[in-house]
Design a protein around this motif. Sequence first.
Motif, PDB file in Angstrom:
ATOM      1  N   MET A   1     -27.422  -1.987  -4.331  1.00 31.58           N
ATOM      2  CA  MET A   1     -26.313  -1.924  -5.263  1.00 31.58           C
ATOM      3  C   MET A   1     -25.596  -0.582  -5.114  1.00 31.58           C
ATOM      4  O   MET A   1     -26.228   0.445  -4.947  1.00 31.58           O
ATOM      5  CB  MET A   1     -26.815  -2.076  -6.692  1.00 31.58           C
ATOM      6  N   PHE A   2     -24.285  -0.633  -5.226  1.00 29.19           N
ATOM      7  CA  PHE A   2     -23.488   0.579  -5.180  1.00 29.19           C
ATOM      8  C   PHE A   2     -23.407   1.206  -6.562  1.00 29.19           C
ATOM      9  O   PHE A   2     -23.428   0.510  -7.570  1.00 29.19           O
ATOM     10  CB  PHE A   2     -22.062   0.285  -4.693  1.00 29.19           C
ATOM     11  N   THR A   3     -23.275   2.509  -6.575  1.00 28.28           N
ATOM     12  CA  THR A   3     -23.054   3.203  -7.844  1.00 28.28           C
ATOM     13  C   THR A   3     -21.623   2.941  -8.298  1.00 28.28           C
ATOM     14  O   THR A   3     -20.777   2.492  -7.515  1.00 28.28           O
ATOM     15  CB  THR A   3     -23.264   4.718  -7.691  1.00 28.28           C
ATOM     16  N   ALA A   4     -21.348   3.240  -9.560  1.00 31.96           N
ATOM     17  CA  ALA A   4     -19.992   3.050 -10.098  1.00 31.96           C
ATOM     18  C   ALA A   4     -18.979   3.887  -9.315  1.00 31.96           C
ATOM     19  O   ALA A   4     -17.857   3.449  -9.063  1.00 31.96           O
ATOM     20  CB  ALA A   4     -19.954   3.409 -11.572  1.00 31.96           C
ATOM     21  N   GLU A   5     -19.394   5.079  -8.881  1.00 38.17           N
ATOM     22  CA  GLU A   5     -18.493   5.952  -8.121  1.00 38.17           C
ATOM     23  C   GLU A   5     -18.137   5.331  -6.771  1.00 38.17           C
ATOM     24  O   GLU A   5     -16.993   5.361  -6.338  1.00 38.17           O
ATOM     25  CB  GLU A   5     -19.121   7.341  -7.917  1.00 38.17           C
ATOM     26  N   VAL A   6     -19.128   4.763  -6.105  1.00 37.63           N
ATOM     27  CA  VAL A   6     -18.881   4.146  -4.806  1.00 37.63           C
ATOM     28  C   VAL A   6     -18.041   2.879  -4.977  1.00 37.63           C
ATOM     29  O   VAL A   6     -17.143   2.611  -4.186  1.00 37.63           O
ATOM     30  CB  VAL A   6     -20.210   3.844  -4.076  1.00 37.63           C
ATOM     31  N   LEU A   7     -18.331   2.110  -6.008  1.00 35.84           N
ATOM     32  CA  LEU A   7     -17.550   0.900  -6.255  1.00 35.84           C
ATOM     33  C   LEU A   7     -16.073   1.189  -6.465  1.00 35.84           C
ATOM     34  O   LEU A   7     -15.225   0.350  -6.177  1.00 35.84           O
ATOM     35  CB  LEU A   7     -18.104   0.146  -7.467  1.00 35.84           C
ATOM     36  N   ALA A   8     -15.762   2.381  -6.932  1.00 37.02           N
ATOM     37  CA  ALA A   8     -14.370   2.756  -7.190  1.00 37.02           C
ATOM     38  C   ALA A   8     -13.650   3.224  -5.928  1.00 37.02           C
ATOM     39  O   ALA A   8     -12.444   3.434  -5.939  1.00 37.02           O
ATOM     40  CB  ALA A   8     -14.307   3.848  -8.256  1.00 37.02           C
ATOM     41  N   THR A   9     -14.360   3.359  -4.813  1.00 35.90           N
ATOM     42  CA  THR A   9     -13.752   3.849  -3.580  1.00 35.90           C
ATOM     43  C   THR A   9     -13.455   2.704  -2.617  1.00 35.90           C
ATOM     44  O   THR A   9     -13.849   1.559  -2.839  1.00 35.90           O
ATOM     45  CB  THR A   9     -14.675   4.851  -2.861  1.00 35.90           C
ATOM     46  N   GLN A  10     -12.799   3.032  -1.509  1.00 37.85           N
ATOM     47  CA  GLN A  10     -12.499   2.057  -0.462  1.00 37.85           C
ATOM     48  C   GLN A  10     -13.769   1.564   0.232  1.00 37.85           C
ATOM     49  O   GLN A  10     -13.772   0.494   0.836  1.00 37.85           O
ATOM     50  CB  GLN A  10     -11.550   2.673   0.568  1.00 37.85           C
ATOM     51  N   LEU A  11     -14.853   2.350   0.174  1.00 35.01           N
ATOM     52  CA  LEU A  11     -16.084   1.980   0.863  1.00 35.01           C
ATOM     53  C   LEU A  11     -16.639   0.653   0.373  1.00 35.01           C
ATOM     54  O   LEU A  11     -17.230  -0.099   1.142  1.00 35.01           O
ATOM     55  CB  LEU A  11     -17.157   3.069   0.677  1.00 35.01           C
ATOM     56  N   ALA A  12     -16.454   0.354  -0.896  1.00 32.52           N
ATOM     57  CA  ALA A  12     -17.027  -0.869  -1.461  1.00 32.52           C
ATOM     58  C   ALA A  12     -16.144  -2.093  -1.250  1.00 32.52           C
ATOM     59  O   ALA A  12     -16.572  -3.205  -1.516  1.00 32.52           O
ATOM     60  CB  ALA A  12     -17.285  -0.666  -2.947  1.00 32.52           C
ATOM     61  N   LYS A  13     -14.943  -1.910  -0.788  1.00 32.33           N
ATOM     62  CA  LYS A  13     -14.039  -3.048  -0.610  1.00 32.33           C
ATOM     63  C   LYS A  13     -14.539  -4.002   0.472  1.00 32.33           C
ATOM     64  O   LYS A  13     -14.471  -5.206   0.331  1.00 32.33           O
ATOM     65  CB  LYS A  13     -12.630  -2.575  -0.300  1.00 32.33           C
ATOM     66  N   ARG A  14     -15.018  -3.462   1.578  1.00 33.79           N
ATOM     67  CA  ARG A  14     -15.560  -4.279   2.665  1.00 33.79           C
ATOM     68  C   ARG A  14     -16.821  -3.635   3.202  1.00 33.79           C
ATOM     69  O   ARG A  14     -16.798  -2.964   4.234  1.00 33.79           O
ATOM     70  CB  ARG A  14     -14.537  -4.419   3.787  1.00 33.79           C
ATOM     71  N   PRO A  15     -17.961  -3.854   2.520  1.00 38.64           N
ATOM     72  CA  PRO A  15     -19.218  -3.256   2.979  1.00 38.64           C
ATOM     73  C   PRO A  15     -19.565  -3.627   4.416  1.00 38.64           C
ATOM     74  O   PRO A  15     -20.235  -2.878   5.105  1.00 38.64           O
ATOM     75  CB  PRO A  15     -20.262  -3.799   1.999  1.00 38.64           C
ATOM     76  N   TYR A  16     -19.077  -4.785   4.883  1.00 39.74           N
ATOM     77  CA  TYR A  16     -19.341  -5.181   6.263  1.00 39.74           C
ATOM     78  C   TYR A  16     -18.819  -4.132   7.237  1.00 39.74           C
ATOM     79  O   TYR A  16     -19.409  -3.918   8.290  1.00 39.74           O
ATOM     80  CB  TYR A  16     -18.699  -6.545   6.569  1.00 39.74           C
ATOM     81  N   ASP A  17     -17.713  -3.467   6.903  1.00 39.31           N
ATOM     82  CA  ASP A  17     -17.169  -2.426   7.782  1.00 39.31           C
ATOM     83  C   ASP A  17     -18.179  -1.311   7.996  1.00 39.31           C
ATOM     84  O   ASP A  17     -18.273  -0.749   9.093  1.00 39.31           O
ATOM     85  CB  ASP A  17     -15.875  -1.855   7.207  1.00 39.31           C
ATOM     86  N   LEU A  18     -18.937  -0.976   6.964  1.00 40.73           N
ATOM     87  CA  LEU A  18     -19.965   0.063   7.100  1.00 40.73           C
ATOM     88  C   LEU A  18     -21.066  -0.399   8.049  1.00 40.73           C
ATOM     89  O   LEU A  18     -21.534   0.371   8.888  1.00 40.73           O
ATOM     90  CB  LEU A  18     -20.567   0.409   5.733  1.00 40.73           C
ATOM     91  N   ARG A  19     -21.456  -1.661   7.919  1.00 40.45           N
ATOM     92  CA  ARG A  19     -22.490  -2.212   8.790  1.00 40.45           C
ATOM     93  C   ARG A  19     -21.992  -2.233  10.234  1.00 40.45           C
ATOM     94  O   ARG A  19     -22.715  -1.853  11.155  1.00 40.45           O
ATOM     95  CB  ARG A  19     -22.836  -3.630   8.335  1.00 40.45           C
ATOM     96  N   HIS A  20     -20.769  -2.683  10.432  1.00 36.98           N
ATOM     97  CA  HIS A  20     -20.181  -2.734  11.773  1.00 36.98           C
ATOM     98  C   HIS A  20     -20.120  -1.330  12.379  1.00 36.98           C
ATOM     99  O   HIS A  20     -20.438  -1.150  13.556  1.00 36.98           O
ATOM    100  CB  HIS A  20     -18.783  -3.351  11.700  1.00 36.98           C
ATOM    101  N   ALA A  21     -19.742  -0.356  11.585  1.00 33.90           N
ATOM    102  CA  ALA A  21     -19.682   1.029  12.066  1.00 33.90           C
ATOM    103  C   ALA A  21     -21.063   1.527  12.466  1.00 33.90           C
ATOM    104  O   ALA A  21     -21.224   2.197  13.488  1.00 33.90           O
ATOM    105  CB  ALA A  21     -19.072   1.935  11.002  1.00 33.90           C
ATOM    106  N   ALA A  22     -22.066   1.188  11.676  1.00 30.11           N
ATOM    107  CA  ALA A  22     -23.430   1.624  11.992  1.00 30.11           C
ATOM    108  C   ALA A  22     -23.911   1.006  13.296  1.00 30.11           C
ATOM    109  O   ALA A  22     -24.415   1.710  14.182  1.00 30.11           O
ATOM    110  CB  ALA A  22     -24.378   1.264  10.849  1.00 30.11           C
ATOM    111  N   VAL A  23     -23.740  -0.305  13.437  1.00 29.90           N
ATOM    112  CA  VAL A  23     -24.187  -0.987  14.654  1.00 29.90           C
ATOM    113  C   VAL A  23     -23.448  -0.452  15.880  1.00 29.90           C
ATOM    114  O   VAL A  23     -24.056  -0.176  16.918  1.00 29.90           O
ATOM    115  CB  VAL A  23     -24.023  -2.519  14.516  1.00 29.90           C
ATOM    116  N   SER A  24     -22.144  -0.266  15.758  1.00 32.24           N
ATOM    117  CA  SER A  24     -21.354   0.275  16.869  1.00 32.24           C
ATOM    118  C   SER A  24     -21.818   1.676  17.245  1.00 32.24           C
ATOM    119  O   SER A  24     -21.927   2.017  18.427  1.00 32.24           O
ATOM    120  CB  SER A  24     -19.868   0.314  16.495  1.00 32.24           C
ATOM    121  N   THR A  25     -22.104   2.486  16.246  1.00 34.24           N
ATOM    122  CA  THR A  25     -22.568   3.859  16.487  1.00 34.24           C
ATOM    123  C   THR A  25     -23.912   3.847  17.203  1.00 34.24           C
ATOM    124  O   THR A  25     -24.129   4.615  18.144  1.00 34.24           O
ATOM    125  CB  THR A  25     -22.670   4.639  15.163  1.00 34.24           C
TER     126      THR A  25
END
Length: 72
Positions: free
Chosen positions: A1-25
Motif C-alpha cells: 500500500m502507498f502512503t497518503a503522500e505517495v498517493l498524491a504524487t504522479q508515482l501512484a498514477k501508474r505503478p506499473y511504470d515503476l515496475r517496468h523501470a525496475a525490470v529495465s534497470t
Amino acid sequence: MFTAEVLATQLAKRPYDLRHAAVSTWLNGGVPPTDVAEWAGQLVEILFRIYATCLDKGTGVLRRRVSVVLGY
C-alpha cells in the motif's frame, strides 16, 4: 500500500511504470534474464517478449567480450 503522500504524487498514477523501470534497470545493469524474471514474478519467455529492446542494447558489448575471448 502507498502512503497518503505517495498517493498524491504522479508515482501512484501508474505503478506499473515503476515496475517496468525496475525490470529495465535490472536488465540494462547486466542482471541475468533468468534472475530478473524470477524477481519480477514472470516467465523468461514473457520477459524476453516485453523487454527485448533492453536486452538488444547490450549486443555490442557482448560481441566485444566474445571477440576478446576468441582473440580477435
